[in-house]
Design an enzyme around this catalytic site. Sequence first.
Site, PDB file in Angstrom:
ATOM      1  N   ARG A 166      19.741 -28.616  31.150  1.00 23.18           N
ATOM      2  CA  ARG A 166      20.924 -29.203  31.769  1.00 23.18           C
ATOM      3  C   ARG A 166      20.739 -30.710  31.878  1.00 23.18           C
ATOM      4  NH1 ARG A 166      21.628 -27.163  37.775  1.00 23.18           N
ATOM      5  NH2 ARG A 166      23.174 -28.831  37.758  1.00 23.18           N
ATOM      6  N   LYS A 215      28.050 -27.839  42.940  1.00 25.04           N
ATOM      7  CA  LYS A 215      29.466 -27.849  43.323  1.00 25.04           C
ATOM      8  C   LYS A 215      29.627 -27.664  44.833  1.00 25.04           C
ATOM      9  CE  LYS A 215      30.990 -24.927  40.118  1.00 25.04           C
ATOM     10  NZ  LYS A 215      31.922 -24.095  39.338  1.00 25.04           N
ATOM     11  N   GLU A 240      32.906 -21.299  36.503  1.00 25.14           N
ATOM     12  CA  GLU A 240      33.526 -20.668  37.678  1.00 25.14           C
ATOM     13  C   GLU A 240      34.565 -21.634  38.241  1.00 25.14           C
ATOM     14  OE1 GLU A 240      32.450 -19.007  42.173  1.00 25.14           O
ATOM     15  OE2 GLU A 240      30.921 -20.013  40.978  1.00 25.14           O
TER      16      GLU A 240
END
Length: 631
Positions: A350, A360, A128
């Site tokens: 992850r 973020k 994104e």
Amino acid sequence: MKADELVAVSTSLGGDFKSIEPHLVRLEKHLVLRTYLVGHQLSEVDTKIWLAIKTNRAAVSFVKKGTYTNLARWFTYIEQVHPEIQAEVKAADEQRRAKVAAASKAGASYSLALQDVEKGVVTRFLPEPSGYLHIGHAKAALLSDYFAHQAYDGKLRLRLDDTNPSKEKEEFQDAIVEDLALMGVKPDFVSYTSDYFDHLYDTCLKLINEGHAYADDTDVETMRDERMKGIASKRRGRTVEENLDIFQQMKDATEEGLKNCIRVKISVDNPNKAMRDPVIYRCNNVDPHHRTGRKWNIYPTYDLACPVVDSLEGVTHALRSTEYTDRNPQFEWFLDTLKLRKVHMWDFARMNFIRTFLSKRKLAKLVDTGRVWGWDDPRMPTIRGIRRRGMTIPALRDFILKQGPSRNVVVMDWTSFWAANKKEIDPVVPRHTAVSVKDAVKVVVMGDEAPAEPFTSDKPKHPKNPDVGMKKMAFSKELILDQADVKLFANDEEITLMQWGNAHVRAIPAADPIDQITVELNLKGDVRSTSKKVTWLSTQGQQLVKAELWEFDYLLTKDKLEEEDDLEKFLNPTTAVMEEAWCDEGVKELKKDDIIQLERRGYYRVDAGVDEGDKKGTIILFAIPTGKANK
């Protein structure tokens, strides 16, 4: 069939039975009176189509059933008469296995047994554009790139998932593309979720018309509480007509429309909360989209856009981190309900590091409040941040690929990360010298071997690698040493002045700090016999260069930040320390992004050369962690 038509057929033999059968029929007719597809000997077209069939289980099974006699005759003939074509298949397979084996030997297992790879592999990276890429994104991108371009002869798609105009910017979008190129990730296709807004809108209409979606004006807190408790929304029973009317009002941004969102009707109380009627469309009439402007007042969510666009774009294998595992059944539900082409999924763990967060939203808060210098701050876990701190791209790629696609979730120390980088830079970076400005001690050199006049001599930039080159080193009767070294000297002790020779210490004052000492050269002395080997700089015979030496620490004081933790309480109050130093004249040649070692201090990346940046005449150096200290 013409040759170009046959070549087109070869690229179309990567699907299932239904999709390849028309092409096999065409080949069957073409081969009625032919031994070869083109001409009277094995051609490039014959080779391409034979390999396309051979590497597709569905196609080869179809042919070997004997349904198409001419095609089966041709296929068997090529196989028997041209063994070199078999060798080509074997070589390609061995090459793929060798790559997988190499990755496994390096510390990771890549034997995932991905489904239907014989039909072709298309992976995707789906960031994104709401911030800069961080270390977690790097793993997703490099793994998707690895399986597309190395493990299999496939394709990689980059799709910017731009469905939230309140967070996304063109700046972030461009930075993502640049950072991927920097890491050596080269997507075969670049697209945007916003390219599909019209299609996604029609998809939502379809779901509403078929009774699979409804408009809901429940407030956010109540909706969250109802989903947690498995309670149906009071709006779940709205009619199709009501839902269509409200969806239109959402699109028009009316007062009533702006109160609503669209949810899919999957389940109220499924044990997997991701299946409890997730939201698929939201209103946003405030922020213009950075690509579509004010065209839309409604935007699809990731939950709808991801499976739909993956299927439309031909993605075969979607690799994503384990935080999305609960959404996999939801992903499948959309494909099944909308009768879309299937997409295989693989979840990998992850990357988590101690005293680091990858949210973020939290990283953006640090940038927006001025806690860091920007998204490329060397304390940030962004690709640009760790690059600015001195991580090399080869070391970054190697480290991440060694982690592999395992699902095991671990929290790593940064030690091994930076140790991998040290292995990359240590053999090739030049050596220079620095002495603290604040704590510099004047040293007077005396004795018969002391130089009458300053002089320079050529010395290797790297003691073990002559390819790094030579540098000019200045020698004279006036030197400076670091206070910390001088305080450890004893009167008459023999020390080694590195890259010059031995000297006896004379006349050390009892003062603290020490401002001056005298040494007497003893160049015939055995450097192996001394316990103290010190760096130094001549203040004559060269023009010393002022330097800023920056050291950085973790942003957090806590090893693992929990979701409920208040970020402000765990932010490290002091994360950057700067020391002014004098460096040898050779550093004048250095440019931004060069990496050096300052003898006995460590490795540094040049953030700005002497003639670069805001502080002309001063070189800005950022310390690079080596893995010895947890920084």
